[in-house]
Motif scaffolding. Sequence first.
Motif: not given
Length: 246
Positions: A31, A122-123, A126, A130, A188, A198, A203
Motif C-alpha cells: 500500500w 485510503h490506499t 483498499e 481487497r 477509487d 483499482r 492499485l
Amino acid sequence: MSKEFEIVREFEVDASPEQVWEAVTAGTGGWMWPMEEPEPREGGKGPFGSTVTAWDPPHRYVNRVENVEDIAEQSANQLDYTIEPREGGKRAWVRYVHSGILVEDWDNQYDAADKHTDFYLHTLREYLTRFAGRPVAFATFEDGPEASKSAAAFTAVGRALGLADDTAEGAKVRARGPEGQAFDAVVDYRNPYFIGLRTDTALIRLFGRNHWGYPVGISVHDFAPDADGKANETAWRGWLDGVFSA
C-alpha cells in the motif's frame, strides 16, 4: 525557519487489528512502498534510519528519526499508529499521527504532506479490504518529465488516462495505459491532486505533485501472479513521458 508539524487521522477499516498491524510493519509494497521491517522491540532499528520508540503488537507502533536523510526540507520525522479492535476484532479503529520538524518552505511542505496522508491511508484501506496478504510487485517513480511540473499537468494526465474532467470516485472506466492498452478499472480515489485506479489485480496511483512544484509521479502495486515491478515502472514511465512529449 524550522517549525514543528502534526498531521492526525482516525478511521475504521474492515480488517482485524492483526491485519492492520501486518500491513504497517511488514515492510511490503502492498500500500505504500517496500521498506526495511522494524526490529520487533522498543529501541530497535526502524525503516529509513528511525528508532522504534513503541512496540506493542497489534496495538501501538511508533518510529522516529531525528536526522532525516535525503530530505532537505525536514529534520525530524515520527510515525505513530494506534490500533484498537471493533466489533469483536472483526474491524479495527486506527489513529495515525505523522509529526516532525520541517525546516523550510513550511506551508507548501505541510500542505503536501497533509494531502498525501489522505491518499496513502485510503490506499491502505483498499489494500486491507481487497488484497491483504497477497504477494506484490511494486513499482514507482517520482521524477516525471520536467513538463509535468506545469499547473495544468495533472489535468492532462487524467485526460490521457481516458477520464473526463468530471469522472468521479466510484466510476467504472475503460482506462488507457501504456502502449495504448485499455483496461477496466474503478476510480477509487480522485481529487485535483491524486488519481487512484483499482483493477482486479492492481492499485495504480498517480500523484499530482506539480501542485507543490515537483513532477508528476506514479506508483503501481501489482498483485497479479506474474507481476513484474520493473516492467511496470518502465511501461508507466514511458506512458507519462508520452503524455508530455508533444
